[in-house]
Design an enzyme around this catalytic site. Structure first.
Site, PDB file in Angstrom:
ATOM      1  CE  LYS A 121      -4.540   0.518   0.309  1.00  0.00           C
ATOM      2  NZ  LYS A 121      -5.517  -0.520  -0.059  1.00  0.00           N
TER       3      LYS A 121
HETATM    4  N1  GLU Z   1      -7.078  -0.004  -3.355  1.00  0.00           N
HETATM    5  C1  GLU Z   1      -7.827  -1.167  -3.676  1.00  0.00           C
HETATM    6  C2  GLU Z   1      -7.935  -2.082  -2.486  1.00  0.00           C
HETATM    7  O1  GLU Z   1      -7.773  -1.665  -1.379  1.00  0.00           O
HETATM    8  C3  GLU Z   1      -7.331  -1.852  -4.915  1.00  0.00           C
HETATM    9  C4  GLU Z   1      -5.925  -2.316  -4.885  1.00  0.00           C
HETATM   10  C5  GLU Z   1      -5.429  -2.813  -6.253  1.00  0.00           C
HETATM   11  O2  GLU Z   1      -6.210  -2.877  -7.178  1.00  0.00           O
HETATM   12  O3  GLU Z   1      -4.246  -3.116  -6.327  1.00  0.00           O
HETATM   13  O4  GLU Z   1      -8.234  -3.233  -2.610  1.00  0.00           O
END
Ligand code: GLU
Length: 424
Positions: A113
């Site tokens: 993240k």
């Molecule tokens: N931000 C989204 C999540 O928390 C998508 C993450 C992604 O597609 O890599 O799942």
């Protein structure tokens, strides 16, 4: 017993919450000591300073992070959040949850993240572009199609992913769409990615309503958080025939027992950005959403929204977690003790986004693009498979659904680490 020697680098309420969940899951599956802490703690992190020239000529330095939790089964994967409340600990917790989520669904990704401490709405378009490009520039040696693949999250979108892809591609000297997902379609974005998280939430909800013999046309829904996930969950559930009776965001909420006109609400959001003063129902405060009597309550905003204070007030039959980590451990215990609410945990419920991100990455690497029907069909098939696995685990070990989902995810990561061995 845990033998990790760890610093307080990530220490925060939300990181402790993610760790506590991990400990409970690891205990439940008797994860051996030798593998426990390797599986639990983030692999590495990067903190960056991002100086941006503002339109008035001044310079502001923003702070950003990228945390890679696990890289044992493939590149790490996860969004980049632009929000004022971002902390390193929060990003680490979200990275950890990405690992369990990807693993549960069987994607060849670890969790990651990113985040920048900023309110993107306070920036002009060109300031936002500079910040996005500068972020990518600073993490450029830390990410890549085969090491770490960012995506949108709260406060970021397709346009930002496009700028980041362009910055990366310029750096490496050729087009490299697979470095981020959630891009504009014109840059190799996947059909269906924009709406995939919310549509996935809605798909899982209607499947579980079916299991409970509740006709979707009789279901009422309240949604906390009306960004990308909340809006698309509302749209898809309304299309299935459910009645959306309440929505809220940071600015307040709207209640309409006859059902909110979702298309109108979305149109209002497009121009006004917040739900306050939308005239499609009665105005309520965001606190008044929690005790609404409804079939499904969907937290679709930030983590730790369902707390020990509001969990006893919930009057829903199902809690479908569109957000990541929306329920504190204390609230989770209260809900479990109540026994009258089916929890569809984040690890399963909101995986639609990262599943279609995986499809986007595959399409980019193969240069072969799928139509929307194919994307949706494959998305729903993976969600069905993950749901079946969670239900089987829940039945077999008499776990809560959250514990079932997390133990599957954690076990697979631990198994991969075990198989790879420990580099001397
Ligand atoms: N931000 C989204 C999540 O928390 C998508 C993450 C992604 O597609 O890599 O799942």
């Amino acid at each position: 017993m845990s033998k990790a020697i760890v610093s307080s680098l990530y220490d925060s309420d939300v990181f402790r919450m993610a760790c506590r969940q991990f400990d409970q899951a690891a205990d439940a599956i008797n994860l051996p000591d030798a593998i426990r802490d390797r599986t639990k703690y983030p692999r590495r992190c990067l903190a960056v300073a991002l100086p941006i020239k503002r339109q008035d000529g001044s310079v502001t330095v923003f702070e950003g992070y990228r945390v890679q939790h696990n890289l044992s089964t493939g590149p790490s994967k996860g969004g980049i959040r632009f929000h004022l409340d971002v902390t390193l600990g929060e990003v680490a917790a979200l990275a950890m949850w990405m690992s369990w989520k990807c693993s549960l669904v069987g994607l060849p990704f670890g969790g990651a993240k990113g985040g920048v401490i900023v309110d993107p709405h306070q920036l002009s378009e060109s300031e936002l572009e500079h910040l996005s490009r500068r972020y990518m520039q600073e993490v450029i040696n830390f990410v890549g199609p085969h090491s770490d693949v960012p995506a949108p999250d709260v406060g970021t979108n397709e346009k930002i992913m496009g700028w980041m892809m362009d910055t990366y591609s310029n750096h490496v000297g050729h087009v490299e769409p697979a470095v981020v997902t959630g891009k504009p379609i014109s840059l190799g974005g996947s059909q269906g990615r924009h709406e995939s998280t919310g549509f996935g939430v809605a798909y899982v909800v209607q499947k579980y309503l079916d299991d409970l013999n509740i006709p979707i046309k009789e279901a009422t829904v309240a949604i906390q958080g009306f960004g990308n996930v909340g809006q698309h969950t509302a749209l898809a559930l309304a299309n299935y025939g459910a009645k959306i009776i309440g929505v809220s965001d940071i600015s307040g909420g709207v209640y309409n027992e006859r059902g909110i006109d979702v298309k109108k609400a979305l149109e209002y959001m497009r121009t006004q950005k917040v739900i306050r003063d939308f005239d499609g129902g009665e105005a309520i405060t965001k606190e008044q959403l929690f005790p609404l009597k409804c079939t499904v309550f969907v937290p679709a905003a930030l983590e730790r929204a369902i707390t020990a204070e509001n969990a006893p007030l919930l009057q829903c039959r199902m809690l479908a977690e569109g957000a990541n980590g929306p329920t504190t451990n204390e609230a989770d215990k209260i809900i479990e003790d109540r026994g009258d609410i089916e929890v569809i945990p984040d690890t399963l419920c909101n995986t639609g986004g990262v599943i279609v991100s995986y499809f986007e990455w595959l399409q980019n690497l193969s240069n072969y693009y799928w139509d929307r029907d194919e994307v949706m069909r494959k998305l729903f098939a993976l969600l069905d498979k993950a749901k079946d696995a969670v239900e089987a685990q829940k039945r077999k070990y008499k776990f809560s659904r959250r514990l079932a989902a997390q133990t599957i995810g954690i076990q697979r990561v631990a198994d991969a680490k075990q198989s790879r061995g420990l580099f001397p």
